[in-house]
Design a protein around this motif. Structure first.
Motif, mmCIF file in Angstrom:
data_model
loop_
_atom_site.group_PDB
_atom_site.id
_atom_site.type_symbol
_atom_site.label_atom_id
_atom_site.label_comp_id
_atom_site.label_asym_id
_atom_site.label_seq_id
_atom_site.Cartn_x
_atom_site.Cartn_y
_atom_site.Cartn_z
ATOM 1 N N GLU A 94 0.826 -1.210 0.000
ATOM 2 C CA GLU A 94 0.000 0.000 0.000
ATOM 3 C C GLU A 94 0.856 1.255 0.000
ATOM 4 N N GLU A 95 2.023 1.176 0.632
ATOM 5 C CA GLU A 95 2.936 2.310 0.677
ATOM 6 C C GLU A 95 3.420 2.682 -0.717
ATOM 7 N N VAL A 96 3.560 1.707 -1.600
ATOM 8 C CA VAL A 96 4.000 2.003 -2.971
ATOM 9 C C VAL A 96 2.985 2.912 -3.654
ATOM 10 N N GLY A 97 1.702 2.586 -3.521
ATOM 11 C CA GLY A 97 0.678 3.418 -4.136
ATOM 12 C C GLY A 97 0.637 4.822 -3.570
ATOM 13 N N SER A 98 0.704 4.945 -2.250
ATOM 14 C CA SER A 98 0.637 6.275 -1.638
ATOM 15 C C SER A 98 1.865 7.109 -1.990
ATOM 16 N N ARG A 99 3.033 6.486 -2.038
ATOM 17 C CA ARG A 99 4.247 7.232 -2.398
ATOM 18 C C ARG A 99 4.243 7.620 -3.884
ATOM 19 N N THR A 100 3.678 6.781 -4.728
ATOM 20 C CA THR A 100 3.568 7.123 -6.143
ATOM 21 C C THR A 100 2.660 8.329 -6.323
ATOM 22 N N THR A 101 1.541 8.331 -5.624
ATOM 23 C CA THR A 101 0.643 9.486 -5.682
ATOM 24 C C THR A 101 1.338 10.736 -5.162
ATOM 25 N N ALA A 102 2.056 10.600 -4.055
ATOM 26 C CA ALA A 102 2.773 11.745 -3.486
ATOM 27 C C ALA A 102 3.812 12.277 -4.455
ATOM 28 N N ALA A 103 4.482 11.392 -5.192
ATOM 29 C CA ALA A 103 5.502 11.826 -6.150
ATOM 30 C C ALA A 103 4.889 12.679 -7.256
ATOM 31 N N VAL A 104 3.750 12.246 -7.786
ATOM 32 C CA VAL A 104 3.102 13.000 -8.866
ATOM 33 C C VAL A 104 2.619 14.351 -8.351
ATOM 34 N N VAL A 105 1.941 14.360 -7.197
ATOM 35 C CA VAL A 105 1.420 15.613 -6.647
ATOM 36 C C VAL A 105 2.558 16.570 -6.332
ATOM 37 N N GLN A 106 3.608 16.061 -5.706
ATOM 38 C CA GLN A 106 4.740 16.909 -5.339
ATOM 39 C C GLN A 106 5.431 17.473 -6.571
ATOM 40 N N ALA A 107 5.622 16.650 -7.585
ATOM 41 C CA ALA A 107 6.303 17.115 -8.792
ATOM 42 C C ALA A 107 5.488 18.186 -9.505
ATOM 43 N N ILE A 108 4.194 17.961 -9.682
ATOM 44 C CA ILE A 108 3.358 18.946 -10.378
ATOM 45 C C ILE A 108 3.297 20.248 -9.587
ATOM 46 N N PHE A 109 3.153 20.140 -8.277
ATOM 47 C CA PHE A 109 3.105 21.348 -7.447
ATOM 48 C C PHE A 109 4.397 22.159 -7.586
ATOM 49 N N MET A 110 5.539 21.493 -7.470
ATOM 50 C CA MET A 110 6.813 22.201 -7.541
ATOM 51 C C MET A 110 7.068 22.764 -8.939
ATOM 52 N N VAL A 111 6.618 22.064 -9.971
ATOM 53 C CA VAL A 111 6.777 22.569 -11.336
ATOM 54 C C VAL A 111 5.987 23.858 -11.522
ATOM 55 N N ILE A 112 4.753 23.885 -11.035
ATOM 56 C CA ILE A 112 3.928 25.090 -11.193
ATOM 57 C C ILE A 112 4.492 26.247 -10.369
ATOM 58 N N VAL A 113 4.964 25.956 -9.157
ATOM 59 C CA VAL A 113 5.568 27.009 -8.333
ATOM 60 C C VAL A 113 6.814 27.569 -9.009
ATOM 61 N N LEU A 114 7.664 26.681 -9.529
ATOM 62 C CA LEU A 114 8.872 27.153 -10.211
ATOM 63 C C LEU A 114 8.529 27.914 -11.488
ATOM 64 N N ASP A 115 7.475 27.502 -12.179
ATOM 65 C CA ASP A 115 7.079 28.212 -13.382
ATOM 66 C C ASP A 115 6.660 29.638 -13.049
ATOM 67 N N ALA A 116 5.933 29.809 -11.943
ATOM 68 C CA ALA A 116 5.559 31.161 -11.516
ATOM 69 C C ALA A 116 6.799 31.975 -11.150
ATOM 70 N N PHE A 117 7.749 31.331 -10.473
ATOM 71 C CA PHE A 117 8.991 32.033 -10.132
ATOM 72 C C PHE A 117 9.749 32.455 -11.384
ATOM 73 N N PHE A 118 9.852 31.548 -12.356
ATOM 74 C CA PHE A 118 10.549 31.883 -13.599
ATOM 75 C C PHE A 118 9.856 33.021 -14.345
ATOM 76 N N ALA A 119 8.508 33.024 -14.316
ATOM 77 C CA ALA A 119 7.773 34.086 -15.011
ATOM 78 C C ALA A 119 8.125 35.452 -14.443
ATOM 79 N N VAL A 120 8.166 35.554 -13.110
ATOM 80 C CA VAL A 120 8.520 36.825 -12.470
ATOM 81 C C VAL A 120 9.988 37.160 -12.717
ATOM 82 N N PHE A 121 10.848 36.161 -12.584
ATOM 83 C CA PHE A 121 12.280 36.411 -12.732
ATOM 84 C C PHE A 121 12.639 36.909 -14.133
#
Length: 370
Positions: free
Chosen positions: A336-363
């Motif tokens: 079960e941990e494999v599934g939860s960690r896989t979900t966490a990886a996708v959510v974390q990656a997408i969140f950080m990508v969007i945050v960095l994209d906003a930072f790059f836009a301002v920069f």
């Protein structure tokens, strides 16, 4: 077998009656006795156990409950019976108040605080994981023969070549959507020709790389977490460490290298296909020939937009691969941990990508590449 359980009640004046138990108070004989005890409608001042025989846990509970409800004393109870009654008394939770349930505001604030601490812990863990990756890179620079070229090329195919179909279809449709929505809005001002500007700048500067990163996070980032997580679960990672193979060098570095190098190529491919989709709709709906569309793109889209997209792409690839590999390495315990960690990886990656994209836009706007 001993005598069955029974009792008798003797009047004792105003203080209450005396209840005398007799026979064996055990689970085999006490069922009917329990029903009769519940029907007692007079106060009991004393429970006399002098004539009682063997007593088990069920019998001890019956005696304890009667003494508790009648608020009376138990006398002439054997030593083993006393221990049993004391034990069941300690386990009685009827007088324990239920735990206080905090109000909605407190629960909400507690949930936010817990999520914040979890996010901070995950960020610190990823920083440490990135440090281990950098150390492995430095070690491989000193010993290039240890680099796993076959695994890296394999991940080139999985991250890049295998993703061309879905990334191309998504980009083509996004180009069509941008052109269609832009044309509808610009038609109100008689400025449909500027649809080309909208398609060109959005796809090259922002959406081409951003949507590609989201697709790669959902496709490859999740695969990284699931693969490494399964290896952790089957103790393959521990076996690598036992035989002296670094899991970071063998598992993480090839995936990170593939994601970092493939993201700019996939991003460029996405830009081109998205502009083809926009050009197709402009040709069909706005009657702008493809040649005119290409010339207009060259005129209105500055080369700095292309540079912005290409700079962001490898950073997004690094973030996606790091999130996937880090979460895979955190798998513990069960499947079960494999599934939860896989979900966490996708959510974390997408969140950080969007945050960095906003930072790059301002920069990039601040440095004059807006």
């Amino acid at each position: 077998m001993g005598a069955p359980a029974d009792f008798a009640i003797e009047e004792r004046g105003e203080s209450g009656a005396v209840l005398r138990f007799s026979g064996n108070l055990d689970i085999t004989t006490i069922a009917q006795l329990d029903k009769r005890l519940k029907q007692i409608d007079q106060p009991v001042a004393l429970i006399d156990m002098a004539d009682a025989g063997h007593i088990d846990t069920v019998g001890a509970w019956i005696v304890y409950r009667l003494a508790r409800d009648q608020r009376c004393e138990i006398v002439n109870l054997s030593e083993s019976g006393s221990r049993l009654v004391e034990a069941v008394g300690r386990s009685d939770i009827s007088d324990i108040e239920p735990p206080h349930r905090p109000n909605v505001l407190s629960r909400t604030l507690a949930g936010i605080g817990e999520a914040t601490m979890t996010a901070l812990g995950s960020m610190l863990g990823m920083l440490g994981f990135f440090g281990a990756l950098v150390r492995s890179v430095i070690s491989l620079v000193a010993h290039p023969g240890r680099f796993r070229w076959a695994a890296t090329v394999r991940h080139f195919e999985l991250v890049g070549v295998s993703a061309l179909g879905i990334v191309g279809l998504m980009s083509f449709l996004i180009g069509i959507v941008i052109a269609q929505q832009g044309a509808v809005q610009l038609r109100q001002f008689g400025a449909e020709v500027f649809t080309v500007n909208l398609v060109g700048r959005l796809t090259i500067r922002e959406l081409g790389v951003l949507m590609t990163a989201i697709m790669v996070a959902g496709r490859s980032g999740s695969a990284f977490a699931a693969q490494i997580g399964t290896m952790k679960l089957t103790e393959e990672v521990d076996a690598m460490r036992t035989i002296g193979v670094s899991p970071v060098e063998a598992l993480v570095l090839p995936r990170v290298t593939a994601a970092v190098l493939m993201m700019p190529l996939l991003g460029f491919y996405s830009m081109i296909v998205a502009m083809i989709g926009g050009a197709f709709l402009c040709w069909i709906v706005l009657e702008i020939p493809p040649a005119t569309f290409v010339v207009r793109i060259q005129e209105v889209v500055p080369i700095t937009d292309f540079y912005v997209g290409m700079i962001k792409a490898p950073v997004f690839g690094l973030i996606i691969a790091l999130a996937g590999c880090y979460q895979g390495m955190q798998v513990r315990g069960n499947a079960e941990e494999v599934g939860s960690r896989t979900t966490a990886a996708v959510v974390q990656a997408i969140f950080m990508v969007i945050v960095l994209d906003a930072f790059f836009a301002v920069f990039f706007t601040e440095v004059g590449w807006g």
